[in-house]
Design an enzyme around this catalytic site. Structure first.
Site, PDB file in Angstrom:
ATOM      1  N   GLU A 118     -87.539  -3.291 -48.780  1.00 48.67           N
ATOM      2  CA  GLU A 118     -88.789  -3.963 -49.098  1.00 48.67           C
ATOM      3  C   GLU A 118     -89.443  -3.371 -50.344  1.00 48.67           C
ATOM      4  O   GLU A 118     -89.266  -2.201 -50.653  1.00 48.67           O
ATOM      5  CB  GLU A 118     -89.748  -3.851 -47.901  1.00 48.67           C
ATOM      6  CG  GLU A 118     -89.192  -4.597 -46.702  1.00 48.67           C
ATOM      7  CD  GLU A 118     -89.999  -4.440 -45.419  1.00 48.67           C
ATOM      8  OE1 GLU A 118     -89.841  -5.303 -44.549  1.00 48.67           O
ATOM      9  OE2 GLU A 118     -90.753  -3.476 -45.288  1.00 48.67           O
ATOM     10  N   CYS A 131     -94.626  -1.132 -55.566  1.00 46.83           N
ATOM     11  CA  CYS A 131     -94.197  -0.012 -54.738  1.00 46.83           C
ATOM     12  C   CYS A 131     -92.705  -0.223 -54.452  1.00 46.83           C
ATOM     13  O   CYS A 131     -92.309  -1.219 -53.854  1.00 46.83           O
ATOM     14  CB  CYS A 131     -95.020   0.003 -53.456  1.00 46.83           C
ATOM     15  SG  CYS A 131     -94.592   1.334 -52.340  1.00 46.83           S
ATOM     16  N   CYS A 138     -84.682   6.095 -43.996  1.00 46.17           N
ATOM     17  CA  CYS A 138     -85.096   7.391 -44.516  1.00 46.17           C
ATOM     18  C   CYS A 138     -84.659   8.474 -43.535  1.00 46.17           C
ATOM     19  O   CYS A 138     -84.693   8.265 -42.330  1.00 46.17           O
ATOM     20  CB  CYS A 138     -86.620   7.428 -44.673  1.00 46.17           C
ATOM     21  SG  CYS A 138     -87.248   8.929 -45.447  1.00 46.17           S
ATOM     22  N   CYS A 142     -90.550  11.555 -40.500  1.00 43.55           N
ATOM     23  CA  CYS A 142     -91.964  11.853 -40.265  1.00 43.55           C
ATOM     24  C   CYS A 142     -92.415  11.016 -39.065  1.00 43.55           C
ATOM     25  O   CYS A 142     -92.140   9.822 -38.993  1.00 43.55           O
ATOM     26  CB  CYS A 142     -92.811  11.504 -41.492  1.00 43.55           C
ATOM     27  SG  CYS A 142     -92.322  12.413 -42.967  1.00 43.55           S
ATOM     28  N   CYS A 145     -94.565   7.690 -39.425  1.00 44.03           N
ATOM     29  CA  CYS A 145     -94.108   6.667 -40.374  1.00 44.03           C
ATOM     30  C   CYS A 145     -93.059   5.759 -39.752  1.00 44.03           C
ATOM     31  O   CYS A 145     -92.114   6.216 -39.111  1.00 44.03           O
ATOM     32  CB  CYS A 145     -93.530   7.350 -41.609  1.00 44.03           C
ATOM     33  SG  CYS A 145     -92.859   6.195 -42.819  1.00 44.03           S
ATOM     34  N   CYS A 366     -98.730   1.483 -46.443  1.00 40.16           N
ATOM     35  CA  CYS A 366     -98.006   2.751 -46.376  1.00 40.16           C
ATOM     36  C   CYS A 366     -97.475   2.997 -44.971  1.00 40.16           C
ATOM     37  O   CYS A 366     -98.207   2.885 -43.999  1.00 40.16           O
ATOM     38  CB  CYS A 366     -98.916   3.920 -46.713  1.00 40.16           C
ATOM     39  SG  CYS A 366     -99.649   3.825 -48.323  1.00 40.16           S
TER      40      CYS A 366
HETATM   41  N1  SAH Z   1     -90.828   9.676 -48.794  1.00 36.31           N
HETATM   42  C1  SAH Z   1     -91.812   9.692 -49.853  1.00 36.31           C
HETATM   43  C2  SAH Z   1     -92.118   8.309 -50.345  1.00 36.31           C
HETATM   44  C3  SAH Z   1     -92.806   7.402 -49.349  1.00 36.31           C
HETATM   45  S1  SAH Z   1     -94.492   7.390 -49.750  1.00 36.31           S
HETATM   46  C4  SAH Z   1     -93.034  10.446 -49.406  1.00 36.31           C
HETATM   47  O1  SAH Z   1     -93.128  10.768 -48.218  1.00 36.31           O
HETATM   48  O2  SAH Z   1     -93.872  10.766 -50.228  1.00 36.31           O
HETATM   49  C5  SAH Z   1     -95.226   6.790 -48.351  1.00 36.31           C
HETATM   50  C6  SAH Z   1     -96.595   7.426 -48.150  1.00 36.31           C
HETATM   51  O3  SAH Z   1     -97.200   6.802 -47.042  1.00 36.31           O
HETATM   52  C7  SAH Z   1     -96.484   8.910 -47.818  1.00 36.31           C
HETATM   53  O4  SAH Z   1     -97.521   9.613 -48.454  1.00 36.31           O
HETATM   54  C8  SAH Z   1     -96.707   8.940 -46.309  1.00 36.31           C
HETATM   55  O5  SAH Z   1     -97.284  10.138 -45.907  1.00 36.31           O
HETATM   56  C9  SAH Z   1     -97.623   7.773 -46.131  1.00 36.31           C
HETATM   57  N2  SAH Z   1     -97.537   7.159 -44.806  1.00 36.31           N
HETATM   58  C10 SAH Z   1     -96.486   7.106 -43.979  1.00 36.31           C
HETATM   59  N3  SAH Z   1     -96.797   6.426 -42.860  1.00 36.31           N
HETATM   60  C11 SAH Z   1     -98.078   6.024 -43.005  1.00 36.31           C
HETATM   61  C12 SAH Z   1     -98.957   5.254 -42.199  1.00 36.31           C
HETATM   62  N4  SAH Z   1     -98.549   4.749 -41.060  1.00 36.31           N
HETATM   63  N5  SAH Z   1    -100.195   5.017 -42.670  1.00 36.31           N
HETATM   64  C13 SAH Z   1    -100.598   5.495 -43.858  1.00 36.31           C
HETATM   65  N6  SAH Z   1     -99.795   6.203 -44.658  1.00 36.31           N
HETATM   66  C14 SAH Z   1     -98.559   6.479 -44.236  1.00 36.31           C
END
Ligand code: SAH
Length: 387
Positions: A118, A131, A138, A142, A145, A366
């Site tokens: 996406e 984006c 991945c 985390c 996420c 995000c």
């Molecule tokens: N793997 C990289 C690139 C992805 S960025 C990284 O972690 O930086 C995606 C961003 O969204 C990251 O800062 C992550 O912490 C944030 N994120 C992940 N899940 C989220 C959620 N459910 N709500 C808000 N932000 C989230």
């Protein structure tokens, strides 16, 4: 006419002749994944063409976003035919599109091997940002996420990373009736995947995206976000010139290790040490992303600790209100709490902003990219093994 070779007098004429082997079909070279340098080498060394043909082909792919050799009308028919037998431009096919009330559009692409990725388009008054995804799934796992629940399926090729930009340029051109080939102004590598876990392909993609003969994005308009793969941050600083964002998301190691397994390998001290050593260009700061999780990392004490952690780093904090994902168990911080958190940081001389939430209604925000309904959700290979 060539004369046939005379048969040598002592040749064994009774030996069974070796049947002529059909040549194995040559593997097609993915030319959309090559830098101009690589493409020039391919065209001159492999196809015996002149170097300027590479520039023509490159411009077709990376300035005009061509996806077939057929449309490259200033290449001779013979060359286009030759290219078809030796090379390919690997396409991403649009599979779905969802529009948010705030103008955000989430595109889902199908890769050639039937995977889904996406990209999220976010227009605003002064910029049009995409984006971009760098992996299918991945490996970082985390816990808050959605993409992290998929496990890593595979890396995207440089061509597939760049193709997202070309495809959205094409969509936006049509949608907004624009003449320009490159309506997008900014790129953030914050889609699916961990960009520094696919570093070589990311680097090649950046080279293409930043090239004058290609889309010509400025290093000032590209940000790569990482979960915090410490050794790769150093290489990233040495080998690219684009902006760095770090997903910090916690103020103590205890918190961070609970939600981000990467922290068990490189803790906050190691991560911030890498940030201090990062070669920052004049006037630049490192962006720290901090997802606010209710009653988990959003207390006053968290804000005070964060101020201390970032004390000696040119930093900017983006506070991201958590986008709730069913089943992951975290809650969004209330608006007033987020505002108070921001204020505490600002009072502590840390520049902090609450990031506007975009695309929430279409699960395009995000941490919500997981192609619901796509096949990625099946046969998950959770792979917490870190590089
Ligand atoms: N793997 C990289 C690139 C992805 S960025 C990284 O972690 O930086 C995606 C961003 O969204 C990251 O800062 C992550 O912490 C944030 N994120 C992940 N899940 C989220 C959620 N459910 N709500 C808000 N932000 C989230």
């Amino acid at each position: 006419m060539m004369q046939p070779e005379p048969t040598p007098p002592n040749a064994d004429l009774t030996a069974t002749p070796v049947p002529e082997q059909a040549p194995a079909p040559a593997k097609l070279t993915e030319v959309s994944s090559l830098t101009l340098e690589g493409l020039t080498r391919f065209l001159t060394e492999e196809l015996g063409e002149r170097a300027f043909r590479a520039s023509q082909l490159y411009r077709w792919m990376h300035q005009r976003g061509a996806t077939s050799f057929e449309e490259m009308t200033d290449l001779s028919k013979a060359l286009r035919e030759k290219l078809k037998t030796r090379a390919e431009i690997v396409p991403l096919v649009k599979d779905a599109e969802q529009r948010s009330v705030d103008g955000t559009i989430k595109y889902r692409w199908k890769t050639r091997d039937g995977r889904y990725i996406e990209s999220v388009y976010m227009p605003s008054e002064d910029r049009k940002t995409l984006c971009v995804s760098t992996q299918v799934g991945c490996a970082m796992a985390c816990t808050f996420c959605m993409t992290g629940t998929l496990g890593l399926k595979r890396n995207l090729t440089p061509g597939e990373i760049v193709a997202q930009v070309h495809a959205v340029n094409r969509e936006v051109r049509k949608l907004e009736k624009l003449e320009t080939y490159r309506p997008l102004s900014n790129l953030v590598f914050m889609g699916m995947g961990e960009p520094l876990h696919n570093f070589e392909n990311l680097k090649t993609a950046l080279k293409i995206l930043q090239s004058v003969e290609g889309p010509n994005f400025s290093h000032r308009h590209i940000t790569v976000s990482t979960v915090g793969l410490v050794p790769m941050i150093e290489r990233f600083g040495q080998e690219t010139d684009v902006k760095l964002a770090i997903s910090l998301n916690a103020s103590t190691d205890e918190q961070r290790s609970k939600t981000m397994p990467v922290n068990r390998k490189w803790n906050i001290a190691a991560l911030l040490d890498a940030c201090r050593k990062f070669p920052l260009r004049q006037g630049r700061r490192i962006t720290f992303e901090y997802v606010l999780l209710r009653d988990f990392n959003d207390s006053d004490e968290d804000a005070f600790r964060l101020i201390e952690l970032l004390e000696d780093i040119p930093a900017k904090v983006n506070l991201i209100p958590y986008n709730e994902n069913p089943g992951l168990g975290f809650k969004t911080t209330m608006d007033e709490r987020a505002e108070r958190f921001r204020e505490l940081l600002t009072n502590g001389h840390v520049a902090a902003f609450i990031r506007q939430n975009r695309g929430r209604d279409i699960a395009g925000a995000c941490g919500q990219l997981a192609n619901r309904g796509g096949e990625n959700a099946s046969e998950s290979t959770q792979n917490p093994e870190l590089p």
